[in-house]
Design an enzyme around this catalytic site. Structure first.
Site, PDB file in Angstrom:
ATOM      1  N   LYS A   7      52.133   2.923  14.009  1.00 56.27           N
ATOM      2  CA  LYS A   7      52.785   3.610  15.133  1.00 56.27           C
ATOM      3  C   LYS A   7      52.695   5.121  14.980  1.00 56.27           C
ATOM      4  O   LYS A   7      53.067   5.689  13.952  1.00 56.27           O
ATOM      5  CB  LYS A   7      54.237   3.155  15.214  1.00 56.27           C
ATOM      6  CG  LYS A   7      55.016   3.659  16.407  1.00 56.27           C
ATOM      7  CD  LYS A   7      56.382   2.971  16.417  1.00 56.27           C
ATOM      8  CE  LYS A   7      57.247   3.397  17.585  1.00 56.27           C
ATOM      9  NZ  LYS A   7      58.517   2.631  17.619  1.00 56.27           N
ATOM     10  N   GLU A  41      57.955  -6.196  19.323  1.00 59.11           N
ATOM     11  CA  GLU A  41      57.976  -5.333  18.140  1.00 59.11           C
ATOM     12  C   GLU A  41      58.980  -5.833  17.096  1.00 59.11           C
ATOM     13  O   GLU A  41      60.100  -6.215  17.423  1.00 59.11           O
ATOM     14  CB  GLU A  41      58.368  -3.913  18.572  1.00 59.11           C
ATOM     15  CG  GLU A  41      58.419  -2.892  17.437  1.00 59.11           C
ATOM     16  CD  GLU A  41      59.000  -1.549  17.887  1.00 59.11           C
ATOM     17  OE1 GLU A  41      58.742  -0.551  17.201  1.00 59.11           O
ATOM     18  OE2 GLU A  41      59.701  -1.504  18.921  1.00 59.11           O
ATOM     19  N   CYS A  69      55.917   0.513  21.097  1.00 58.93           N
ATOM     20  CA  CYS A  69      57.182   0.985  21.644  1.00 58.93           C
ATOM     21  C   CYS A  69      57.132   2.447  22.077  1.00 58.93           C
ATOM     22  O   CYS A  69      56.566   2.743  23.125  1.00 58.93           O
ATOM     23  CB  CYS A  69      58.314   0.724  20.659  1.00 58.93           C
ATOM     24  SG  CYS A  69      59.953   0.691  21.448  1.00 58.93           S
TER      25      CYS A  69
END
Length: 308
Positions: free
Chosen positions: A121, A48, A158
């Site tokens: 995300k 990431e 993540c």
């Protein structure tokens, strides 16, 4: 009769320490993608926000200058050329500027260099050392599944990896392999707190519960960011891994070294196992309405997800 034809895909996870210089980091990522390709990898996951330090340790206005639009993004374009040259699939993580919005995003590059689409995300953390809500809007793409040359894959970023709903939604949408690029280490407020084993076990559970392989890529090294309260330090714990379809770890990195992990899977064989195991046959969606709420009681409006 069972389908005995093999469909082998080789997946890779990269793990490396970042500097705070974009050119240096992108060059290292390219070198390691080439190494993964030399080991037979078809799909290569880079960690990431690999262009620089994990800047979310601090809330600083000047760090918004690190964001760039998707269109014409030099790192994305470089990875498109690399993907086409090597014939590999590369998910590319970047800090996206979209007019007045900002996202923690992934562009999925297919093996011919084609941009297959964007994922933003969904789950944005906010805590000491991981102050992402200051920089990133909540993703508005919904969960995304991409049909690449080698496999249909699902990607979370993540903090997404801590949510079983993400993994289940992606596999329901057709994902055959799950990928999670990550930046996680110790907690600045408690240097003795090591969540690495917990981090792994959660994702191993996603693999096993959904009967799909899973690839997790994390960074290593110590990074210091200046904040309004003085320096903040995180030591990223690496331990990137590739898990098989029962959650077993088949390739594993340590907590300090730059590493390229590669593993091969027969997706047709895993498909038979997934279908025969019954976890998708015996689902009861009508009983899961509590998952559409925050408090287990009040139903929230549904949010769409897409397949590209």
């Amino acid at each position: 009769m069972a389908n005995k034809e093999e469909r082998i895909v080789a997946v890779a996870a990269l793990q490396f320490a970042c500097t705070d210089d974009v050119d240096t980091n992108v060059a290292k990522a390219e070198k390691m993608v080439r190494e993964a390709h030399s080991k037979g990898a078809n799909i290569v996951l880079i960690q990431e926000l690999f262009e620089g330090y994990y800047f979310c340790q601090a809330q600083r206005e000047d760090f918004f200058a690190r964001a760039h639009p998707r269109e014409g993004h030099p790192t994305i374009q470089r990875m498109q050329r690399l993907a086409k040259e090597l014939g590999v699939v590369i998910p590319v993580s970047f800090f996206e500027e979209a007019n007045n919005a900002h996202y923690n995003s992934i562009v999925l590059i297919d093996a011919d260099g084609t941009d297959l689409g964007l994922y933003r995300k969904s789950h944005i953390p906010d805590g000491p050392g991981y102050q992402e809500k200051f920089y990133f809007n909540p993703g508005d793409t919904g969960f995304k599944v991409f049909k690449t040359k080698f496999a249909t894959i699902g990607i979370g970023i993540c903090w997404d990896q801590w949510f079983p709903e993400t993994a289940r939604a992606l596999v329901l949408m057709g994902a055959e392999v799950l990928f999670y690029p990550t930046a996680i280490g110790n907690e600045p407020q408690d240097a003795d707190l090591d969540s690495s084993a917990h981090w792994r076990r959660v994702m191993q559970g996603h693999a096993g519960a959904n009967v799909v392989p899973l690839v997790a890529s994390n960074r290593v090294g110590q990074e210091v960011i200046q904040t309004e309260h003085g320096p903040s330090k995180i030591t990223f714990y690496g331990t990137s891994f590739i898990a098989g379809a029962t959650g077993e770890i088949v390739q594993s990195a340590d907590g300090k070294s730059d590493t390229v992990l590669v593993a091969k899977f027969d997706l047709n064989q895993i498909k038979v196992k997934r279908h025969s195991w019954g976890v998708f046959r015996d689902r009861r969606p009508e009983l899961y309405k509590a998952l559409l709420t925050l408090d287990g009681k009040t139903e929230m409006p549904a949010f769409s997800s897409t397949v590209r």
